[in-house]
Design a protein around this motif. Structure first.
Motif, short mmCIF file in Angstrom:
data_model
loop_
_atom_site.label_atom_id
_atom_site.label_comp_id
_atom_site.label_asym_id
_atom_site.label_seq_id
_atom_site.Cartn_x
_atom_site.Cartn_y
_atom_site.Cartn_z
N ASP A 180 42.64 46.42 57.90
CA ASP A 180 42.30 46.21 56.50
C ASP A 180 41.32 45.06 56.42
O ASP A 180 41.64 43.94 56.79
CB ASP A 180 43.60 45.89 55.72
CG ASP A 180 43.42 46.12 54.24
OD1 ASP A 180 42.47 46.83 53.85
OD2 ASP A 180 44.23 45.57 53.47
N LYS A 233 42.78 48.85 44.31
CA LYS A 233 42.95 50.00 45.20
C LYS A 233 44.44 50.28 45.40
O LYS A 233 45.26 49.36 45.44
CB LYS A 233 42.29 49.74 46.56
CG LYS A 233 42.82 48.51 47.27
CD LYS A 233 42.33 48.42 48.69
CE LYS A 233 42.92 47.21 49.38
NZ LYS A 233 42.61 47.08 50.79
N ALA A 253 40.68 53.81 43.48
CA ALA A 253 39.92 52.59 43.74
C ALA A 253 39.01 52.29 42.57
O ALA A 253 38.53 53.20 41.88
CB ALA A 253 39.09 52.76 45.01
N PHE A 270 38.19 53.99 52.66
CA PHE A 270 39.55 53.80 52.18
C PHE A 270 40.44 54.76 52.97
O PHE A 270 40.21 55.97 52.94
CB PHE A 270 39.66 54.12 50.69
CG PHE A 270 38.83 53.23 49.82
CD1 PHE A 270 37.46 53.43 49.69
CD2 PHE A 270 39.42 52.19 49.13
CE1 PHE A 270 36.69 52.60 48.88
CE2 PHE A 270 38.65 51.35 48.32
CZ PHE A 270 37.29 51.56 48.20
N THR A 303 41.15 49.21 53.63
CA THR A 303 39.70 49.37 53.49
C THR A 303 39.10 48.93 54.82
O THR A 303 39.37 47.84 55.31
CB THR A 303 39.14 48.51 52.35
OG1 THR A 303 39.67 47.20 52.44
CG2 THR A 303 39.51 49.10 50.99
#
Ligand SMILES: *[C@@H]1O[C@H](CO)[C@@H](O)[C@H](O)[C@H]1NC(C)=O
Ligand SMILES: *[C@@H]1O[C@H](CO)[C@@H](O)[C@H](O)[C@H]1NC(C)=O
Ligand SMILES: *[C@@H]1O[C@H](CO)[C@@H](O)[C@H](O)[C@H]1NC(C)=O
Ligand SMILES: *[C@@H]1O[C@H](CO)[C@@H](O)[C@H](O)[C@H]1NC(C)=O
Length: 401
Positions: free
Chosen positions: A126, A136, A149, A97, A111
């Protein structure tokens, strides 16, 4: 005088108590008090051993998910990352993250799965991770990034290898690169069920850093100023002569011994931290140690009270003493910035030093009162010769305070 000493003792014991409390209740307790947006509460936490970061989480055994908050200090133009590495430790394979400022300044959370060290900025995108992420978001405030998250733990295992990062290096608008040193050591294995660090190593270093901080804060930051105050304010009472001198020596010498222990531990920590050197903190520490050592040995060369050079020695001794105290306090605050403990520690120390300064101010005024009164009386009764002058002017401690 007695009262102020008692207040100081109280402060010292409070600091020591807090430290013990912290040690005994383990890291679980020490970070739970932090507050999160949306009144988020977490059942466990762990002060991660590097980069001043902490991890907070609640584990739900019924569905093997965890609500996680990761918090790390960083400037608003930098970035932080937190990751779980399902099959290895370190960056390769890390399911990450990444919280960073987009070009418009908005905090962005990606992520990203890292599969190579030969990364291009275009690889930082991402994407989906190997485990489910239900929720998140990230935010920035007070010099800290926080990543929130909710995720399914890989393989339903409560034991996770976790990796984290904080850096200012960006390229093409995405996080790209980080320094070496602590930034390469920032990984550990945690059991989310017990809250224990499974593979230790890192946290013992954090523990030693804390000990280094406490030793130095107590010695340079509290005992030495108290020792100086004893010399300056207790000396005024003739009845306290020569007791004040021995008190002063005992206080400063214990401060020196504790301080040198803390200093040595600091040097050891510094030599172990390959790649990261806190130059100013280290240089001030070396100067402090040298000055304090000279100060201790200068005692052996102190001329007699009647000696004509004694006054120069006194001036030198006072000047050196004030320099040492000033450097000590400055370096303690530098240390706070490096170690970045919970803010209450910095506040507790700042509170102690302000209290000491306040007490010193009051005593300073009282001392001036005593000295002026004494002068006034001795000019009123000129017949009492200087040699016996002290007799009539012994002030009891109660009168003075
Ligand atoms: C997992 O379980 C907890 C309570 O046990 C619940 O609050 C949460 O919504 C569940 N999460 C998912 C993704 O089902
Ligand atoms: C990790 O190992 C599991 C099996 O143990 C495998 O299914 C999974 O793909 C691996 N994940 C990565 C990122 O290599
Ligand atoms: C990520 O996962 C979601 C849901 O599983 C899916 O709809 C989406 O297409 C995936 N995205 C990518 C880039 O694979
Ligand atoms: C994890 O646990 C959930 C619920 O207990 C189950 O549905 C799922 O299949 C498990 N996943 C793995 C990879 O074991």
């Amino acid at each position: 005088m007695k009262q102020s000493m008692m207040i100081l003792c109280l402060f010292l014991s409070l600091m020591v108590q807090q430290y013990h409390h912290r040690g005994a209740a383990a890291q679980r307790q020490s970070c739970v008090a932090e507050s999160f947006s949306g009144n988020g509460l977490y059942s466990s936490c762990n002060s991660l051993p590097y980069l001043g970061a902490s991890l907070y989480w609640t584990y739900h055994p019924s569905n093997a998910t965890a609500d996680v908050a990761f918090r790390a200090p960083q400037t608003a133009d930098g970035w932080v990352a937190w990751a779980i590495n399902p099959n290895a430790s370190g960056m390769l394979g890390a399911q990450s993250f990444l919280a960073f400022p987009a070009s418009n300044g908005a905090i962005t959370l990606f992520t990203t799965a890292f599969s190579t060290y030969a990364l291009q900025p275009s690889d930082v995108k991402d994407e989906n991770l190997t485990f489910a992420v239900y929720d998140k978001r990230a935010e920035y405030g007070d010099g800290y990034y926080t990543i929130y998250a909710t995720l399914a733990l890989p393989a339903n295992s409560t034991r996770v290898n976790t990796v984290w990062q904080a850096s200012k290096q960006m390229q093409d608008g995405v996080p790209y690169g980080h320094p070496s040193g602590d930034n390469e050591l920032s990984k550990t294995s945690l059991d989310l069920l017990s809250g224990e660090v499974v593979s230790a190593g890192g946290n013992s270093r954090l523990h030693r850093k804390n000990i280094h901080g406490v030793l130095n804060a107590i010695s340079w930051g509290i005992l030495m100023p108290i020792g100086a105050m004893i010399a300056r304010y207790v000396k005024v009472f003739e009845s306290a002569d020569p007791a004040w001198f021995y008190l002063h020596v005992v206080c400063q010498f214990s401060a020196y011994v504790i301080g040198v222990a803390g200093w040595g531990l600091g040097l050891k920590l510094g030599s172990e931290s390959v790649g990261i050197t806190y130059h100013k903190h280290r240089d001030i520490a070396v100067a402090l140690f040298s000055l304090a050592t000279v100060q201790v040995f200068a005692l052996l060369m102190r001329p007699n009270k009647e000696h004509k050079y004694r006054v120069y020695w006194n001036v030198y001794h006072h000047f050196m003493g004030y320099c040492i105290m000033a450097l000590g306090v400055v370096n303690i605050f530098k240390g706070f910035d490096i170690l970045a403990p919970a803010k209450k520690w910095k506040h507790a120390y700042a509170g102690s030093i302000v209290t000491l300064a306040g007490i010193a101010l009051v005593l300073e005024l009282l001392t001036w009162g005593v000295v002026l009164k004494r002068r006034w009386r001795s000019s009123e009764k000129p017949h009492h010769g200087a040699s016996h002058g002290a007799n009539g002017y012994v002030f009891s401690q109660h009168q003075a305070l």
